[in-house]
Design a protein around this motif. Structure first.
Motif, PDB file in Angstrom:
ATOM      1  N   MET A  39       0.817  -1.213   0.000  1.00  0.00           N
ATOM      2  CA  MET A  39       0.000   0.000   0.000  1.00  0.00           C
ATOM      3  C   MET A  39       0.859   1.276   0.000  1.00  0.00           C
ATOM      4  SD  MET A  39      -3.079  -0.733  -0.485  1.00  0.00           S
ATOM      5  CE  MET A  39      -3.914   0.760  -0.062  1.00  0.00           C
ATOM      6  N   PRO A  40       1.866   1.416   0.864  1.00  0.00           N
ATOM      7  CA  PRO A  40       2.686   2.626   0.773  1.00  0.00           C
ATOM      8  C   PRO A  40       3.521   2.686  -0.508  1.00  0.00           C
ATOM      9  CG  PRO A  40       3.333   1.322   2.699  1.00  0.00           C
ATOM     10  CD  PRO A  40       2.194   0.627   2.047  1.00  0.00           C
ATOM     11  N   VAL A  41       3.919   1.519  -1.016  1.00  0.00           N
ATOM     12  CA  VAL A  41       4.702   1.501  -2.261  1.00  0.00           C
ATOM     13  C   VAL A  41       3.871   2.092  -3.398  1.00  0.00           C
ATOM     14  CG1 VAL A  41       5.746  -0.027  -3.978  1.00  0.00           C
ATOM     15  CG2 VAL A  41       6.161  -0.424  -1.550  1.00  0.00           C
ATOM     16  N   VAL A  42       2.585   1.779  -3.436  1.00  0.00           N
ATOM     17  CA  VAL A  42       1.704   2.276  -4.484  1.00  0.00           C
ATOM     18  C   VAL A  42       1.259   3.714  -4.203  1.00  0.00           C
ATOM     19  CG1 VAL A  42      -0.558   1.903  -5.546  1.00  0.00           C
ATOM     20  CG2 VAL A  42       0.923  -0.039  -5.071  1.00  0.00           C
ATOM     21  N   GLU A  43       1.171   4.074  -2.955  1.00  0.00           N
ATOM     22  CA  GLU A  43       0.647   5.383  -2.583  1.00  0.00           C
ATOM     23  C   GLU A  43       1.554   6.537  -3.026  1.00  0.00           C
ATOM     24  OE1 GLU A  43      -0.712   7.731   1.451  1.00  0.00           O
ATOM     25  OE2 GLU A  43      -0.626   5.552   1.455  1.00  0.00           O
ATOM     26  N   TYR A  44       2.842   6.397  -2.924  1.00  0.00           N
ATOM     27  CA  TYR A  44       3.734   7.505  -3.274  1.00  0.00           C
ATOM     28  C   TYR A  44       3.760   7.808  -4.771  1.00  0.00           C
ATOM     29  CZ  TYR A  44       5.128   8.078   1.520  1.00  0.00           C
ATOM     30  OH  TYR A  44       5.097   8.348   2.862  1.00  0.00           O
ATOM     31  N   PRO A  45       3.857   6.816  -5.657  1.00  0.00           N
ATOM     32  CA  PRO A  45       3.724   7.155  -7.086  1.00  0.00           C
ATOM     33  C   PRO A  45       2.342   7.726  -7.422  1.00  0.00           C
ATOM     34  CG  PRO A  45       4.677   4.980  -6.851  1.00  0.00           C
ATOM     35  CD  PRO A  45       4.267   5.433  -5.481  1.00  0.00           C
ATOM     36  N   HIS A  46       1.318   7.250  -6.735  1.00  0.00           N
ATOM     37  CA  HIS A  46      -0.023   7.784  -6.958  1.00  0.00           C
ATOM     38  C   HIS A  46      -0.070   9.265  -6.584  1.00  0.00           C
ATOM     39  CE1 HIS A  46      -4.302   8.456  -5.802  1.00  0.00           C
ATOM     40  NE2 HIS A  46      -4.453   7.898  -6.986  1.00  0.00           N
ATOM     41  N   LEU A  47       0.570   9.635  -5.503  1.00  0.00           N
ATOM     42  CA  LEU A  47       0.627  11.030  -5.084  1.00  0.00           C
ATOM     43  C   LEU A  47       1.347  11.885  -6.132  1.00  0.00           C
ATOM     44  CD1 LEU A  47       0.259  13.274  -2.947  1.00  0.00           C
ATOM     45  CD2 LEU A  47       2.420  12.527  -1.965  1.00  0.00           C
ATOM     46  N   VAL A  48       2.460  11.387  -6.640  1.00  0.00           N
ATOM     47  CA  VAL A  48       3.215  12.118  -7.662  1.00  0.00           C
ATOM     48  C   VAL A  48       2.367  12.303  -8.921  1.00  0.00           C
ATOM     49  CG1 VAL A  48       5.230  12.011  -9.175  1.00  0.00           C
ATOM     50  CG2 VAL A  48       5.456  11.430  -6.758  1.00  0.00           C
ATOM     51  N   LEU A  49       1.697  11.242  -9.349  1.00  0.00           N
ATOM     52  CA  LEU A  49       0.837  11.353 -10.530  1.00  0.00           C
ATOM     53  C   LEU A  49      -0.325  12.314 -10.298  1.00  0.00           C
ATOM     54  CD1 LEU A  49       0.696   7.670 -11.779  1.00  0.00           C
ATOM     55  CD2 LEU A  49       1.812   9.613 -12.875  1.00  0.00           C
ATOM     56  N   ALA A  50      -0.876  12.300  -9.102  1.00  0.00           N
ATOM     57  CA  ALA A  50      -1.975  13.205  -8.796  1.00  0.00           C
ATOM     58  C   ALA A  50      -1.538  14.663  -8.864  1.00  0.00           C
ATOM     59  CB  ALA A  50      -2.547  12.895  -7.422  1.00  0.00           C
ATOM     60  N   LEU A  51      -0.272  14.925  -8.650  1.00  0.00           N
ATOM     61  CA  LEU A  51       0.243  16.286  -8.761  1.00  0.00           C
ATOM     62  C   LEU A  51       0.658  16.632 -10.181  1.00  0.00           C
ATOM     63  CD1 LEU A  51       2.408  16.367  -5.512  1.00  0.00           C
ATOM     64  CD2 LEU A  51       0.211  17.477  -5.885  1.00  0.00           C
ATOM     65  N   LEU A  52       1.202  15.668 -10.918  1.00  0.00           N
ATOM     66  CA  LEU A  52       1.719  15.937 -12.250  1.00  0.00           C
ATOM     67  C   LEU A  52       0.661  15.949 -13.350  1.00  0.00           C
ATOM     68  CD1 LEU A  52       5.087  13.962 -12.261  1.00  0.00           C
ATOM     69  CD2 LEU A  52       4.718  16.409 -11.971  1.00  0.00           C
ATOM     70  N   VAL A  53      -0.346  15.093 -13.248  1.00  0.00           N
ATOM     71  CA  VAL A  53      -1.343  15.000 -14.311  1.00  0.00           C
ATOM     72  C   VAL A  53      -2.111  16.315 -14.490  1.00  0.00           C
ATOM     73  CG1 VAL A  53      -3.489  13.847 -14.976  1.00  0.00           C
ATOM     74  CG2 VAL A  53      -1.528  12.492 -14.290  1.00  0.00           C
ATOM     75  N   PRO A  54      -2.603  16.945 -13.434  1.00  0.00           N
ATOM     76  CA  PRO A  54      -3.283  18.237 -13.662  1.00  0.00           C
ATOM     77  C   PRO A  54      -2.363  19.288 -14.272  1.00  0.00           C
ATOM     78  CG  PRO A  54      -3.814  17.405 -11.491  1.00  0.00           C
ATOM     79  CD  PRO A  54      -2.734  16.524 -12.039  1.00  0.00           C
ATOM     80  N   VAL A  55      -1.109  19.291 -13.884  1.00  0.00           N
ATOM     81  CA  VAL A  55      -0.164  20.245 -14.465  1.00  0.00           C
ATOM     82  C   VAL A  55       0.009  19.962 -15.960  1.00  0.00           C
ATOM     83  CG1 VAL A  55       2.253  20.997 -14.455  1.00  0.00           C
ATOM     84  CG2 VAL A  55       1.030  20.660 -12.296  1.00  0.00           C
ATOM     85  N   ALA A  56       0.138  18.683 -16.313  1.00  0.00           N
ATOM     86  CA  ALA A  56       0.290  18.299 -17.723  1.00  0.00           C
ATOM     87  C   ALA A  56      -0.970  18.657 -18.522  1.00  0.00           C
ATOM     88  CB  ALA A  56       0.595  16.810 -17.840  1.00  0.00           C
ATOM     89  N   VAL A  57      -2.131  18.440 -17.930  1.00  0.00           N
ATOM     90  CA  VAL A  57      -3.383  18.772 -18.629  1.00  0.00           C
ATOM     91  C   VAL A  57      -3.499  20.277 -18.848  1.00  0.00           C
ATOM     92  CG1 VAL A  57      -5.896  18.801 -18.351  1.00  0.00           C
ATOM     93  CG2 VAL A  57      -4.612  16.724 -17.875  1.00  0.00           C
ATOM     94  N   LEU A  58      -3.149  21.057 -17.845  1.00  0.00           N
ATOM     95  CA  LEU A  58      -3.216  22.509 -17.981  1.00  0.00           C
ATOM     96  C   LEU A  58      -2.152  23.056 -18.926  1.00  0.00           C
ATOM     97  CD1 LEU A  58      -3.964  23.527 -14.302  1.00  0.00           C
ATOM     98  CD2 LEU A  58      -5.542  23.555 -16.237  1.00  0.00           C
ATOM     99  N   ALA A  59      -1.010  22.394 -19.025  1.00  0.00           N
ATOM    100  CA  ALA A  59       0.071  22.857 -19.888  1.00  0.00           C
ATOM    101  C   ALA A  59      -0.143  22.473 -21.351  1.00  0.00           C
ATOM    102  CB  ALA A  59       1.399  22.293 -19.389  1.00  0.00           C
ATOM    103  N   THR A  60      -1.014  21.510 -21.600  1.00  0.00           N
ATOM    104  CA  THR A  60      -1.273  21.071 -22.972  1.00  0.00           C
ATOM    105  C   THR A  60      -2.215  22.072 -23.639  1.00  0.00           C
ATOM    106  OG1 THR A  60      -1.075  18.800 -22.249  1.00  0.00           O
ATOM    107  CG2 THR A  60      -2.110  19.161 -24.375  1.00  0.00           C
ATOM    108  N   PRO A  61      -1.832  22.532 -24.834  1.00  0.00           N
ATOM    109  CA  PRO A  61      -2.708  23.522 -25.515  1.00  0.00           C
ATOM    110  C   PRO A  61      -4.023  22.926 -26.002  1.00  0.00           C
ATOM    111  CG  PRO A  61      -0.730  23.075 -26.818  1.00  0.00           C
ATOM    112  CD  PRO A  61      -0.629  22.280 -25.563  1.00  0.00           C
TER     113      PRO A  61
END
Length: 61
Positions: A39-61
């Motif tokens: 559970m913690p092994v999966v939780e940390y990459p999930h946290l990173v993706l939760a932060l990066l995906v919205p940034v990537a979506v907003l940065a995409t024209p």
């Protein structure tokens, strides 16, 4: 519930620190086949993706 932003932020940092220490303990002491290990092994990459995906979506024209 803290009534001031500074108190709320300090509370969240305290809880985050405790969770991190607990996760490190689980990674050290739990067997590899247990859910308590993965559970913690999966939780940390999930946290990173939760932060990066919205940034990537907003940065995409």
């Amino acid at each position: 519930m803290p009534d001031r932003p500074r108190h709320y932020l300090r509370q969240q940092l305290r809880w985050m620190r405790g969770t991190t220490v607990r996760h490190l303990w689980w990674l050290r002491h739990m067997p590899l086949r247990s859910l308590g290990f993965w559970m913690p092994v999966v939780e940390y990459p999930h946290l990173v993706l939760a932060l990066l995906v919205p940034v990537a979506v907003l940065a995409t024209p």
